[in-house]
Design a protein around this motif. Structure first.
Motif, PDB file in Angstrom:
ATOM      1  N   SER A 161       0.824  -1.206   0.000  1.00  0.00           N
ATOM      2  CA  SER A 161       0.000   0.000   0.000  1.00  0.00           C
ATOM      3  C   SER A 161       0.861   1.260   0.000  1.00  0.00           C
ATOM      4  O   SER A 161       0.362   2.354   0.205  1.00  0.00           O
ATOM      5  CB  SER A 161      -0.917  -0.008   1.224  1.00  0.00           C
ATOM      6  OG  SER A 161      -0.120  -0.061   2.395  1.00  0.00           O
ATOM      7  N   THR A 167       2.570   6.039   2.285  1.00  0.00           N
ATOM      8  CA  THR A 167       1.314   5.393   1.895  1.00  0.00           C
ATOM      9  C   THR A 167       0.857   6.004   0.574  1.00  0.00           C
ATOM     10  O   THR A 167       1.291   7.099   0.199  1.00  0.00           O
ATOM     11  CB  THR A 167       0.225   5.597   2.963  1.00  0.00           C
ATOM     12  OG1 THR A 167      -0.054   6.993   3.063  1.00  0.00           O
ATOM     13  CG2 THR A 167       0.638   5.031   4.307  1.00  0.00           C
ATOM     14  N   ASP A 188      -1.849   7.485  -0.421  1.00  0.00           N
ATOM     15  CA  ASP A 188      -2.446   8.826  -0.335  1.00  0.00           C
ATOM     16  C   ASP A 188      -1.390   9.899  -0.081  1.00  0.00           C
ATOM     17  O   ASP A 188      -1.382  10.945  -0.728  1.00  0.00           O
ATOM     18  CB  ASP A 188      -3.499   8.888   0.773  1.00  0.00           C
ATOM     19  CG  ASP A 188      -4.734   8.063   0.441  1.00  0.00           C
ATOM     20  OD1 ASP A 188      -4.972   7.782  -0.759  1.00  0.00           O
ATOM     21  OD2 ASP A 188      -5.460   7.702   1.382  1.00  0.00           O
ATOM     22  N   GLN A 189      -0.504   9.642   0.859  1.00  0.00           N
ATOM     23  CA  GLN A 189       0.550  10.610   1.176  1.00  0.00           C
ATOM     24  C   GLN A 189       1.520  10.761   0.009  1.00  0.00           C
ATOM     25  O   GLN A 189       1.975  11.866  -0.292  1.00  0.00           O
ATOM     26  CB  GLN A 189       1.307  10.190   2.429  1.00  0.00           C
ATOM     27  CG  GLN A 189       0.479  10.267   3.683  1.00  0.00           C
ATOM     28  CD  GLN A 189       1.178   9.633   4.876  1.00  0.00           C
ATOM     29  OE1 GLN A 189       2.061   8.796   4.717  1.00  0.00           O
ATOM     30  NE2 GLN A 189       0.784  10.039   6.066  1.00  0.00           N
ATOM     31  N   ALA A 221       0.820  10.439  -3.148  1.00  0.00           N
ATOM     32  CA  ALA A 221       0.160  11.231  -4.195  1.00  0.00           C
ATOM     33  C   ALA A 221       0.275  12.721  -3.897  1.00  0.00           C
ATOM     34  O   ALA A 221       0.539  13.535  -4.795  1.00  0.00           O
ATOM     35  CB  ALA A 221      -1.303  10.822  -4.324  1.00  0.00           C
ATOM     36  N   GLN A 222       0.103  13.094  -2.637  1.00  0.00           N
ATOM     37  CA  GLN A 222       0.241  14.497  -2.241  1.00  0.00           C
ATOM     38  C   GLN A 222       1.683  14.966  -2.420  1.00  0.00           C
ATOM     39  O   GLN A 222       1.939  16.072  -2.913  1.00  0.00           O
ATOM     40  CB  GLN A 222      -0.196  14.687  -0.799  1.00  0.00           C
ATOM     41  CG  GLN A 222      -1.669  14.489  -0.572  1.00  0.00           C
ATOM     42  CD  GLN A 222      -2.047  14.550   0.898  1.00  0.00           C
ATOM     43  OE1 GLN A 222      -1.197  14.707   1.766  1.00  0.00           O
ATOM     44  NE2 GLN A 222      -3.327  14.422   1.179  1.00  0.00           N
TER      45      GLN A 222
END
Length: 65
Positions: free
Chosen positions: A10, A29, A31-32, A34-35
């Motif tokens: 992940s 992770t 999500d992080q 992607a940011q």
């Protein structure tokens, strides 16, 4: 014969490249990551930014990943 399978984790690895040299390398992770990738693309608009899944060997205990 022992087979080793790799499964996507992940987490993702984001790198910023200056030619063939990595000037930033960050694993987080999804999500992080992607940011972070979005921020690095804004900050270093003229450089190549890559994001790849981190592969983990199947059967490896979670805490050693």
């Amino acid at each position: 014969m022992t087979e080793s399978f790799e499964i996507p984790a992940s987490h993702r690895r984001v790198r910023v490249w200056f030619g063939a040299t990595t000037i930033a390398d960050h694993t987080a992770t999804a999500d992080q990551a992607a940011q972070y990738e979005e921020a690095m693309r804004r900050r270093f608009a003229s450089l190549r930014v890559t994001s790849e899944p981190v592969l983990v060997a199947a059967g490896m205990p979670e805490r050693s990943r």
